[in-house]
Design a protein around this motif. Structure first.
Motif, PDB file in Angstrom:
ATOM      1  N   ASN A 108       2.000   3.112   0.682  1.00 20.14           N
ATOM      2  CA  ASN A 108       1.948   3.548  -0.718  1.00 20.14           C
ATOM      3  C   ASN A 108       0.507   3.657  -1.203  1.00 20.14           C
ATOM      4  O   ASN A 108       0.242   4.242  -2.240  1.00 20.14           O
ATOM      5  CB  ASN A 108       2.743   2.588  -1.604  1.00 20.14           C
ATOM      6  N   LYS A 109      -0.441   3.088  -0.450  1.00 23.74           N
ATOM      7  CA  LYS A 109      -1.834   3.033  -0.901  1.00 23.74           C
ATOM      8  C   LYS A 109      -2.413   4.412  -1.167  1.00 23.74           C
ATOM      9  O   LYS A 109      -3.069   4.630  -2.163  1.00 23.74           O
ATOM     10  CB  LYS A 109      -2.702   2.328   0.146  1.00 23.74           C
ATOM     11  N   TRP A 110      -2.186   5.325  -0.228  1.00 20.33           N
ATOM     12  CA  TRP A 110      -2.738   6.656  -0.421  1.00 20.33           C
ATOM     13  C   TRP A 110      -2.185   7.288  -1.700  1.00 20.33           C
ATOM     14  O   TRP A 110      -2.909   7.872  -2.501  1.00 20.33           O
ATOM     15  CB  TRP A 110      -2.463   7.556   0.787  1.00 20.33           C
ATOM     16  N   SER A 127      -6.274  -8.250   0.294  1.00 22.71           N
ATOM     17  CA  SER A 127      -5.624  -7.113  -0.380  1.00 22.71           C
ATOM     18  C   SER A 127      -5.578  -5.820   0.440  1.00 22.71           C
ATOM     19  O   SER A 127      -6.609  -5.315   0.913  1.00 22.71           O
ATOM     20  CB  SER A 127      -6.393  -6.871  -1.684  1.00 22.71           C
ATOM     21  N   ASN A 128      -4.393  -5.249   0.534  1.00 22.39           N
ATOM     22  CA  ASN A 128      -4.238  -3.927   1.153  1.00 22.39           C
ATOM     23  C   ASN A 128      -4.962  -2.870   0.325  1.00 22.39           C
ATOM     24  O   ASN A 128      -5.479  -1.891   0.854  1.00 22.39           O
ATOM     25  CB  ASN A 128      -2.751  -3.536   1.210  1.00 22.39           C
ATOM     26  N   HIS A 129      -4.979  -3.083  -0.982  1.00 25.05           N
ATOM     27  CA  HIS A 129      -5.602  -2.107  -1.886  1.00 25.05           C
ATOM     28  C   HIS A 129      -7.125  -2.073  -1.691  1.00 25.05           C
ATOM     29  O   HIS A 129      -7.735  -0.994  -1.669  1.00 25.05           O
ATOM     30  CB  HIS A 129      -5.219  -2.476  -3.324  1.00 25.05           C
ATOM     31  N   CYS A 174       8.155  -4.625  -3.887  1.00 24.71           N
ATOM     32  CA  CYS A 174       7.548  -4.431  -5.201  1.00 24.71           C
ATOM     33  C   CYS A 174       6.541  -5.538  -5.522  1.00 24.71           C
ATOM     34  O   CYS A 174       6.848  -6.724  -5.405  1.00 24.71           O
ATOM     35  CB  CYS A 174       8.715  -4.438  -6.192  1.00 24.71           C
ATOM     36  N   GLY A 175       5.315  -5.094  -5.892  1.00 27.96           N
ATOM     37  CA  GLY A 175       4.283  -6.054  -6.309  1.00 27.96           C
ATOM     38  C   GLY A 175       3.992  -5.870  -7.785  1.00 27.96           C
ATOM     39  O   GLY A 175       4.315  -6.709  -8.615  1.00 27.96           O
ATOM     40  N   THR A 176       3.410  -4.711  -8.128  1.00 27.11           N
ATOM     41  CA  THR A 176       3.161  -4.407  -9.545  1.00 27.11           C
ATOM     42  C   THR A 176       4.261  -3.527 -10.138  1.00 27.11           C
ATOM     43  O   THR A 176       4.351  -3.395 -11.353  1.00 27.11           O
ATOM     44  CB  THR A 176       1.829  -3.634  -9.701  1.00 27.11           C
ATOM     45  N   GLY A 177       5.034  -2.856  -9.261  1.00 29.30           N
ATOM     46  CA  GLY A 177       6.075  -1.941  -9.744  1.00 29.30           C
ATOM     47  C   GLY A 177       5.604  -0.489  -9.836  1.00 29.30           C
ATOM     48  O   GLY A 177       6.402   0.403 -10.142  1.00 29.30           O
ATOM     49  N   THR A 178       4.324  -0.235  -9.554  1.00 27.58           N
ATOM     50  CA  THR A 178       3.784   1.138  -9.675  1.00 27.58           C
ATOM     51  C   THR A 178       4.497   2.100  -8.722  1.00 27.58           C
ATOM     52  O   THR A 178       4.905   3.203  -9.109  1.00 27.58           O
ATOM     53  CB  THR A 178       2.275   1.138  -9.324  1.00 27.58           C
ATOM     54  N   THR A 179       4.633   1.664  -7.471  1.00 30.17           N
ATOM     55  CA  THR A 179       5.256   2.523  -6.462  1.00 30.17           C
ATOM     56  C   THR A 179       6.706   2.813  -6.839  1.00 30.17           C
ATOM     57  O   THR A 179       7.165   3.955  -6.784  1.00 30.17           O
ATOM     58  CB  THR A 179       5.212   1.815  -5.090  1.00 30.17           C
ATOM     59  N   PHE A 180       7.403   1.765  -7.244  1.00 27.77           N
ATOM     60  CA  PHE A 180       8.816   1.907  -7.603  1.00 27.77           C
ATOM     61  C   PHE A 180       8.967   2.854  -8.799  1.00 27.77           C
ATOM     62  O   PHE A 180       9.836   3.725  -8.814  1.00 27.77           O
ATOM     63  CB  PHE A 180       9.401   0.521  -7.896  1.00 27.77           C
ATOM     64  N   HIS A 212       8.889   2.245   4.150  1.00 25.92           N
ATOM     65  CA  HIS A 212       7.902   1.385   4.812  1.00 25.92           C
ATOM     66  C   HIS A 212       6.555   1.675   4.167  1.00 25.92           C
ATOM     67  O   HIS A 212       5.946   2.710   4.404  1.00 25.92           O
ATOM     68  CB  HIS A 212       7.841   1.677   6.314  1.00 25.92           C
ATOM     69  N   THR A 213       6.103   0.728   3.333  1.00 28.62           N
ATOM     70  CA  THR A 213       4.909   0.982   2.518  1.00 28.62           C
ATOM     71  C   THR A 213       3.611   0.560   3.207  1.00 28.62           C
ATOM     72  O   THR A 213       2.566   0.450   2.554  1.00 28.62           O
ATOM     73  CB  THR A 213       5.057   0.260   1.158  1.00 28.62           C
ATOM     74  N   GLY A 214       3.659   0.312   4.513  1.00 26.61           N
ATOM     75  CA  GLY A 214       2.417   0.014   5.251  1.00 26.61           C
ATOM     76  C   GLY A 214       2.026  -1.452   5.121  1.00 26.61           C
ATOM     77  O   GLY A 214       2.880  -2.335   5.185  1.00 26.61           O
TER      78      GLY A 214
HETATM   79  C1  LIG Z   1       2.403  -2.793   1.813  1.00 19.68           C
HETATM   80  C2  LIG Z   1       2.753  -2.805   0.370  1.00 19.68           C
HETATM   81  N1  LIG Z   1       4.043  -2.596   0.037  1.00 19.68           N
HETATM   82  C3  LIG Z   1       4.433  -2.631  -1.257  1.00 19.68           C
HETATM   83  C4  LIG Z   1       3.518  -2.872  -2.271  1.00 19.68           C
HETATM   84  C5  LIG Z   1       4.014  -2.920  -3.672  1.00 19.68           C
HETATM   85  O1  LIG Z   1       3.488  -1.883  -4.431  1.00 19.68           O
HETATM   86  P1  LIG Z   1       3.445  -1.944  -6.006  1.00 19.68           P
HETATM   87  O2  LIG Z   1       2.308  -2.850  -6.390  1.00 19.68           O
HETATM   88  O3  LIG Z   1       3.164  -0.553  -6.396  1.00 19.68           O
HETATM   89  O4  LIG Z   1       4.728  -2.475  -6.486  1.00 19.68           O
HETATM   90  C6  LIG Z   1       2.169  -3.092  -1.957  1.00 19.68           C
HETATM   91  C7  LIG Z   1       1.169  -3.326  -3.004  1.00 19.68           C
HETATM   92  O5  LIG Z   1       0.513  -2.420  -3.367  1.00 19.68           O
HETATM   93  C8  LIG Z   1       1.769  -3.057  -0.593  1.00 19.68           C
HETATM   94  O6  LIG Z   1       0.500  -3.278  -0.235  1.00 19.68           O
END
Ligand SMILES: Cc1ncc(COP(=O)(O)O)c(C=O)c1O
Length: 311
Positions: free
Chosen positions: A40-42, A68-70, A171-177, A292-294
């Protein structure tokens, strides 16, 4: 800008559990798009980078924890697209640097450490003004890429929305969702698995992101957001916490399906889905897409600091 990324493949997985539940499960492998700027990072970075470039900024500044992945992805994306990067890291410097921060430094990111009390103010205009005074005209991206540019990018994650009924994401911040929900049609459903403890608060955060996005009149395929829910009981003790059961699950999952999972995000979501399948949570015939968000880079750091990996 997007041309260096491989289109993410979708892979259907099969097992007795899946077959007995009568569902179809596919995995969207965003982890395979690029070696460093993937998942989701890209999507969360794309429109932030485009805005920074369009407004002639030369430097990105962002925030994150030491694993941090970010931070990892922003450092790599900055280098790839010709922008300098500053990473404000929560807490004290610990030497030797862990693999995430060593990589960020190699990509040319300037690392700045901030004590935890000041770090809590990272979104305040006062602290951001101070940072601009110190580092010049920097384009600030919030922690985790959590802004409307991030949501906009995530509306592009799903290309073939008609092929499934339910989409699941960690879900971490919810941005991707939020971005994903904005690209679904009303007959579909989104399920998010918060990876932190007491993740119920994300209900409100996600609603606010959706409202702000719609109020900003940004591109959206459907203004009526589909049904969605948070499933908050697969956090395994909290953010970046792992236990033997989760580790065993990830290892077995990789052996069976050939898909590596990261322990902080995707392993918890995949575990949750497999567990819910066995509880009869889904309906027969459901076509379920797991994103699969990496985040696989984070496994190295977790392995280093977790005794559970030491034999
Ligand atoms: C691998 C991975 N999956 C899911 C998420 C959750 O994303 P979000 O913070 O947009 O909810 C993150 C955080 O960015 C992440 O690094």
């Amino acid at each position: 800008m997007s041309s260096i990324f491989l289109p993410p493949p979708t892979q259907q997985i099969h097992s007795n559990i899946i077959e007995s539940a009568g569902v179809e499960i596919s995995v969207l492998r965003l982890d395979l798009m690029h070696p460093w700027v993937n998942g989701n990072k890209w999507y969360k970075l794309k429109y932030n980078l485009l805005e920074a470039k369009a407004r002639n900024f030369t430097t990105l500044l962002t925030f994150g924890g030491a694993y941090s992945n970010h931070i990892f992805a922003t450092a790599a994306a900055g280098k790839l697209f010709g922008l300098q990067t500053i990473g404000v890291i929560r807490g004290e410097e610990t030497l030797p640097l862990n693999p995430t921060l060593s990589f960020a430094l190699e990509q040319g990111m300037q690392l700045v450490y901030m004590n935890r009390t000041s770090y809590k103010q990272r979104n305040s205009p006062e602290l951001q003004a101070e940072l601009r005074e110190r580092y010049g005209e920097v384009f600030i991206i919030p922690e985790g890429g959590c802004n409307l540019n991030g949501v906009l990018g995530c509306t592009e994650i799903l290309q073939q929305a008609e092929n499934f009924d339910i989409v699941c994401v960690a879900c971490g911040t919810g941005t991707t969702f939020a971005g994903i929900l904005l690209s679904l049609i009303p007959q579909q459903k989104g399920i998010a698995f918060p990876v932190l403890k007491n993740g119920e608060f994300l209900q409100q955060e996600i609603e606010t992101l959706l409202q702000n996005y719609l109020a900003a009149d940004l591109p959206v395929s459907n203004k009526s957001v589909c049904a969605w829910e948070l499933i908050c009981n697969y956090h395994f003790g909290g953010y970046a916490k792992v236990n033997d059961e989760l580790l065993k699950f990830s290892q077995q999952f990789q052996q069976i399906y050939g898909i590596p999972l990261d322990y902080v995000y995707t392993a918890k979501m995949f575990y949750g889905v497999m567990d819910l399948l066995q509880q009869g949570f889904f309906s027969k015939g459901d076509r379920i897409l797991l994103i699969h968000t990496g985040g696989l880079q984070g496994n190295l750091g977790i392995q280093q600091k977790t005794d559970k990996f030491k034999t």
